[in-house]
Structures are given as structure tokens and as C-alpha cells.
Write an enzyme that holds these catalytic residues in place. Structure first.
Site, mmCIF file in Angstrom:
data_model
loop_
_atom_site.group_PDB
_atom_site.id
_atom_site.type_symbol
_atom_site.label_atom_id
_atom_site.label_comp_id
_atom_site.label_asym_id
_atom_site.label_seq_id
_atom_site.Cartn_x
_atom_site.Cartn_y
_atom_site.Cartn_z
ATOM 1 N N GLU A 133 -0.694 4.855 -0.431
ATOM 2 C CA GLU A 133 -1.345 5.981 -0.688
ATOM 3 C C GLU A 133 -0.566 7.098 -0.452
ATOM 4 O O GLU A 133 0.119 7.256 0.670
ATOM 5 C CB GLU A 133 -2.551 5.823 0.314
ATOM 6 C CG GLU A 133 -3.778 4.995 0.063
ATOM 7 C CD GLU A 133 -4.775 5.152 0.822
ATOM 8 O OE1 GLU A 133 -4.669 5.662 1.916
ATOM 9 O OE2 GLU A 133 -5.882 4.604 0.480
ATOM 10 N N ARG B 126 -1.975 -2.026 -18.448
ATOM 11 C CA ARG B 126 -3.099 -1.449 -18.548
ATOM 12 C C ARG B 126 -3.076 -0.165 -17.514
ATOM 13 O O ARG B 126 -2.940 -0.597 -16.137
ATOM 14 C CB ARG B 126 -4.373 -2.290 -18.044
ATOM 15 C CG ARG B 126 -4.055 -3.480 -19.187
ATOM 16 C CD ARG B 126 -5.625 -4.207 -19.051
ATOM 17 N NE ARG B 126 -6.612 -3.660 -19.827
ATOM 18 C CZ ARG B 126 -6.719 -3.580 -20.999
ATOM 19 N NH1 ARG B 126 -5.991 -4.205 -21.749
ATOM 20 N NH2 ARG B 126 -7.519 -2.768 -21.724
ATOM 21 N N LYS C 32 -2.209 1.303 -25.048
ATOM 22 C CA LYS C 32 -2.475 1.248 -26.457
ATOM 23 C C LYS C 32 -1.129 1.246 -27.381
ATOM 24 O O LYS C 32 -0.145 0.419 -27.065
ATOM 25 C CB LYS C 32 -3.333 2.171 -26.897
ATOM 26 C CG LYS C 32 -4.769 1.825 -26.108
ATOM 27 C CD LYS C 32 -5.855 3.004 -26.238
ATOM 28 C CE LYS C 32 -7.109 2.458 -25.251
ATOM 29 N NZ LYS C 32 -8.118 3.609 -24.966
ATOM 30 N N THR D 185 -3.788 6.589 -21.913
ATOM 31 C CA THR D 185 -3.656 5.348 -21.498
ATOM 32 C C THR D 185 -2.496 4.714 -21.730
ATOM 33 O O THR D 185 -1.677 5.164 -22.694
ATOM 34 C CB THR D 185 -4.752 4.309 -22.322
ATOM 35 O OG1 THR D 185 -4.406 4.481 -23.518
ATOM 36 C CG2 THR D 185 -6.166 4.534 -21.745
ATOM 37 N N TYR E 133 0.902 -1.287 0.103
ATOM 38 C CA TYR E 133 -0.142 -0.413 0.017
ATOM 39 C C TYR E 133 0.802 1.146 -0.025
ATOM 40 O O TYR E 133 1.782 1.466 0.779
ATOM 41 C CB TYR E 133 -0.994 0.007 1.384
ATOM 42 C CG TYR E 133 -2.323 -0.147 0.706
ATOM 43 C CD1 TYR E 133 -3.054 1.073 0.119
ATOM 44 C CD2 TYR E 133 -3.162 -1.000 1.337
ATOM 45 C CE1 TYR E 133 -4.407 0.668 -0.318
ATOM 46 C CE2 TYR E 133 -4.672 -1.148 0.816
ATOM 47 C CZ TYR E 133 -5.277 -0.224 0.276
ATOM 48 O OH TYR E 133 -6.429 -0.294 -0.342
ATOM 49 N N ASP F 231 -6.686 14.188 -24.830
ATOM 50 C CA ASP F 231 -6.806 12.820 -24.580
ATOM 51 C C ASP F 231 -5.920 11.826 -25.774
ATOM 52 O O ASP F 231 -6.700 11.736 -26.905
ATOM 53 C CB ASP F 231 -8.224 12.251 -24.287
ATOM 54 C CG ASP F 231 -8.204 10.703 -23.744
ATOM 55 O OD1 ASP F 231 -7.104 10.169 -23.968
ATOM 56 O OD2 ASP F 231 -9.214 10.318 -23.507
HETATM 57 C C1 LIG Z 1 -9.386 3.767 -24.315
HETATM 58 C C2 LIG Z 1 -9.417 5.268 -23.971
HETATM 59 C C3 LIG Z 1 -9.931 5.565 -22.848
HETATM 60 C C4 LIG Z 1 -10.478 4.700 -21.827
HETATM 61 O O1 LIG Z 1 -9.357 3.803 -21.240
HETATM 62 P P1 LIG Z 1 -9.733 2.644 -20.365
HETATM 63 O O2 LIG Z 1 -8.367 2.141 -19.736
HETATM 64 O O3 LIG Z 1 -10.570 1.476 -21.285
HETATM 65 O O4 LIG Z 1 -10.871 3.051 -19.509
HETATM 66 C C5 LIG Z 1 -10.165 7.041 -22.640
HETATM 67 N N1 LIG Z 1 -9.954 7.797 -23.647
HETATM 68 C C6 LIG Z 1 -9.598 7.413 -24.882
HETATM 69 C C7 LIG Z 1 -9.398 8.333 -26.096
HETATM 70 C C8 LIG Z 1 -9.395 6.038 -24.957
HETATM 71 O O5 LIG Z 1 -9.016 5.528 -26.488
#
Ligand SMILES: *Cc1c(COP(=O)(O)O)cnc(C)c1O
Length: 466
Positions: A100, A279, A273, A270, A98, A244
């Protein structure tokens, strides 16, 4: 027993406080070892029983998933294949810890190595994206975006993101997501002729609704985003600007796509990807005052303890992304997507925006008169994994869709070359055309496609030790 390495963290000497604590630990441990009769040492069986002994059910599911991944071709644009090093890094003893809080100010004891680890991850993220501040704690992409909204907005404020059908993400104001339930959400789309973002519409919607937050960034948009143009709109209506970059973060890190960091208040991404890490989520900014609010929103606003085991894997992925191999990989990712587009065009299959600048290929199925839902289930039977997706001006629901989304990250990681991607595009095109002509994929075509997929799968194995 002591090696010089033990006094180093990340190749750097440990700081003195940690070194002193650690030295004391080690002296006590060695004194104890001399006193204790090793025969009476009992190791709790829980440290000895392996998964294959304890739980054959879960173990067999993991093995089956590895076989599925190995024997199919993954064209899901939001997925990737992590390196052996990232997979190893995620599987570590921080699963027990932990932590935090943030480095240097934690709510739990024993955080000296957690602090070091998180600092390494932060430093690497900052270097990778050339920015001042990084928060590596968000458990997921959704939570990183929630944190931005918690930090900058009050319930009922107006937010403006891209229309889901045109490539926006659920967390950018969709009515089925908290972002669309707790905030008033308005959206902009694309120019239907070009398939690209219409900055005049962005400006008009912004002036009409005066959003407090504008979100640029997409999940199924194959073109480059003009961050400066978004900044101009945000300045005109005096709103915050969030980029984003979840899908294209890797391409931005290596300079293949322009970086939003100097034009936006906050950048989120994220890590699983195109970044090819575990993740999770990542928040970046150059604005100190905002960043403190953002960090407070992540913890304690939204989350509890960070997943330090995942943060270890994030740190490794950020290191990998700074290496030449990764830069070359991102270049191939884009070249492979462009190669697929050319094959589809050759077969007279429509492509949204008529091309791509990144890892995405968005197929428009309207003229073929077939749906994304049909196509993905037939492709699954041929061992090709992809996902249905709405496209601009889609008349069908998100469950049926007139679009198919393909991405080249995972198969490029696997090793497929441009010629292989062309072959895969041809296979997909044949499947689409047969569904159009016969309403189904005939057994001979299904068999032929499976064989070709397995050929490629054998040629480029996935070598994980699961
Ligand atoms: C995949 C994605 C997310 C969310 O990601 P998670 O880990 O699945 O919650 C947010 N914004 C964009 C643009 C994404 O492609």
C-alpha cells in the site's frame, strides 16, 4: 552462489541502501546454512503440492479454457493474446506482497523490490506514451475511470461522454454504472450519415449542460478521434478533458493513431486490450497537480494494496510495446481490420462508418434483418468468438443489438495473416447471409465453417504451457 546479476535491477546497479540490506541478508543466510544440519530442514508440503495434485477440478477447467482458446478464432475486440513473457511475469512471488502506498512511501515493510518494480513499470509507461506522470496501480479499467471522477468531481456534478450506442463505455456515464448514478450524465453521439463523431453536437451539448468533465474515448468506435477538437470544446466550457484510450492504446503507443496526451488533462487506458498486457488499468497525465490528486484517488481513495504481481506483467508488456515487433504487429492489426472491411463490403454487408481506422470492424445488421444476439450464438457454434454490440441509432436493446463487433488484435497476435482474415470475413459473411435467408445456419455450413476454423487454428497454434 552469488552472481553479479544479483547486484543489478533492470540491468542497473542496485541503489546503496538496498544493496546494504541485501548484503546483510545474504551473509546471515550463508552463515546459517553452515550451522544448520540440512537433514532437519522441513519444507512445508504447501510448497510442494502442485495444482494437478491438489485440485484436479480447477486444473481441468484451466486446460479446457486453453483448448477452447486454441480451437476457436477470437475476434472479440477487447481481448488479445499475451506473450509467453507477460504470462510468466504475472505468475510471481509478489502475489504475497502488500505494498500500500507508492514507491518510497509505503505503509508496509519489505517493499524495496516492490518499489523497484513499480518504478520500472512507471518509467516504461512514461516512455511508451511520452508523458510526465504514470500511475500503474488501477486494478481495472473501471477503477481507473472511477479514480478520475473521484479526483476531479463531486457527486452530482455533470459529466459528458459518448452515447453507449455510438461506442461509449459504461463507465462514461451509463445509468447502470456508478458514473451515471452519482453524476448527472449527458452524452453526445455520431453523425448518423457518416457514423463519425459530430464535433458540432459535442460543442452544443457541452454549452447546454456545462459539464465539469468531458470524456472522449470509446469501446466500439472504428474511427480516429480528433483530440484537439475536444480540447477546444473543453476550453470553451472550462471543463476537464479525459481521454480513455483503452481500445486503441497500442496503436497510439506506436504512432498509428494520434496521441491525446498533450491535449487532455488525463489519459486512462486498460492494459489488456491492444496493449497486450495483463488485465488492469493505467492513468497518465502531464499535469503534476492533477496527478497527485489522481494518485490519491487510486490509493487510498478507491483501492488498497496494488497487485504487484500484475504490475510486473504490466512492466513487461510496456517493454514489449516499445519493440519493433510490436510496432509491426500494430500495423498488421489495422491492415487486417481494413482487409476484413473490404471483404464484407464485397459481400454487400453494411459497415458502421463505412470502414475502419483501427482494429475494429463494426457490422450493421439492420438491413439483413437479423440481430447481434442471433449471430453471436451461431458464430459460437462455428467456433468463431465475437460479441454483439449496439450501433448508432440502434432500436434494439444492448442484449439483442443490431450490431456485431469484431476486432483483429487476438488473431493477429496468434499469427493470422491478411489472407487468413479475408477468409475469416468470408466465413462470417456466409453465416450472416444464411441466417438472413434461412433464419439459421444449416448443418452443412456449420460443419464447413468449423472445419475451416480448425484449419486456421491448427496452422496458428497458441503455445502456452498451462
Ligand atoms: C474496456 C474498457 C473499460 C473498462 O475496463 P475493465 O477492465 O473491463 O473495467 C473502460 N473504458 C473503455 C473505453 C474500455 O474499452
Amino acid at each position: 552462489m552469488l552472481t553479479n546479476n544479483i547486484w543489478k535491477i533492470n540491468g542497473q546497479p542496485m541503489n546503496n541502501t538496498i544493496k546494504r540490506i541485501w548484503e546483510r541478508f545474504l551473509i546471515i543466510i550463508s552463515q546459517r546454512k553452515q550451522q544448520v544440519n540440512m537433514n532437519v530442514v522441513t519444507v512445508n508440503p504447501l510448497f510442494k503440492t502442485s495444482l494437478s495434485t491438489l485440485d484436479v477440478l480447477v486444473e481441468s477447467i484451466l486446460k479446457n479454457e486453453l483448448i477452447r482458446q486454441t480451437t476457436s478464432l477470437n475476434l472479440i475486440a477487447s481481448e488479445n493474446l499475451v506473450s509467453k513473457a507477460v504470462l510468466e511475469a504475472q505468475n510471481n512471488v509478489f502475489i504475497n506482497k502488500y505494498a500500500e502506498g507508492y514507491p518510497g512511501s509505503r505503509y508496509y515493510g519489505g517493499c524495496m523490490f516492490a518499489d523497484e518494480l513499480e518504478k520500472v513499470a512507471i518509467d516504461r509507461a512514461k516512455r511508451l506514451f511520452k508523458c510526465e506522470y504514470a500511475n500503474v496501480q488501477p486494478h481495472s479499467g473501471s477503477q481507473m475511470n472511477q479514480a478520475v471522477m473521484l479526483a476531479l468531481l463531486s457527486p452530482g456534478d455533470t459529466i459528458m461522454g459518448m452515447d453507449l450506442k455510438c461506442g461509449g463505455h459504461l463507465t462514461h456515464g451509463s445509468t447502470v454504472n456508478i458514473s451515471g448514478m452519482w453524476f448527472k450524465s449527458v452524452s453526445y453521439g455520431v453523425d448518423l450519415k457518416t457514423g463519425t463523431i459530430d464535433m458540432n453536437e459535442v460543442l452544443n451539448v457541452a454549452i447546454r449542460h456545462r459539464p465539469k468533465l468531458i470524456i472522449a474515448g470509446t469501446t466500439s468506435y472504428p474511427r480516429t478521434i480528433d483530440w484537439k477538437a475536444f480540447r477546444r470544446v473543453a476550453d470553451i466550457v472550462d471543463s476537464f478533458l479525459l481521454a480513455d484510450i483503452s481500445h486503441v492504446a497500442g496503436l497510439i503507443a506506436t504512432g498509428l493513431q494520434p496521441s491525446p496526451i498533450d491535449h487532455c488533462d488525463v489519459v486512462t487506458t486498460t492494459t489488456h486490450k491492444s496493449l497486450r498486457g495483463p488485465r488492469g488499468g493505467l492513468i497518465l497525465s502531464n499535469k503534476r497537480e492533477l496527478f497527485n490528486r489522481l494518485s490519491n484517488a487510486v490509493f487510498p481513495g478507491l483501492q488498497g494494496g496494488p497487485m504487484m504481481n500484475i504490475i510486473a506483467a504490466k512492466a513487461v508488456a510496456f517493454l514489449e510495446a516499445q519493440q519493433d515487433e510490436y510496432r509491426i504487429w500494430t500495423k498488421s492489426v489495422v491492415e487486417n481490420a481494413k482487409a476484413m472491411v473490404e471483404r464484407f463490403k464485397h459481400k454487400k454487408i453494411d459497415i458502421v462508418s463505412n470502414g475502419t481506422d483501427n482494429h475494429l470492424v463494426m457490422i450493421d445488421l439492420k438491413n439483413l434483418g437479423i440481430t447481434g444476439k442471433q449471430v453471436t450464438s451461431w458464430l459460437d457454434r462455428c467456433y468463431i468468438t465475437a460479441n454483439k454490440n449496439t450501433i448508432p441509432n440502434d432500436l434494439l436493446s444492448a442484449n439483442t443489438t443490431s450490431g456485431l463487433r469484431l476486432g483483429t488484435c487476438a488473431c493477429t497476435s496468434r499469427g493470422l495473416k491478411k489472407e487468413d482474415f479475408e477468409r475469416v470475413a468470408d466465413m462470417i459473411a456466409d453465416v450472416l447471409l444464411e441466417i438472413k435467408n434461412k433464419g439459421e445456419v444449416s448443418l452443412p455450413l456449420e460443419t464447413r465453417t468449423r472445419m475451416e476454423v480448425l484449419d486456421l487454428a491448427d496452422k496458428y497454434p497458441i503455445c502456452y504451457n498451462v
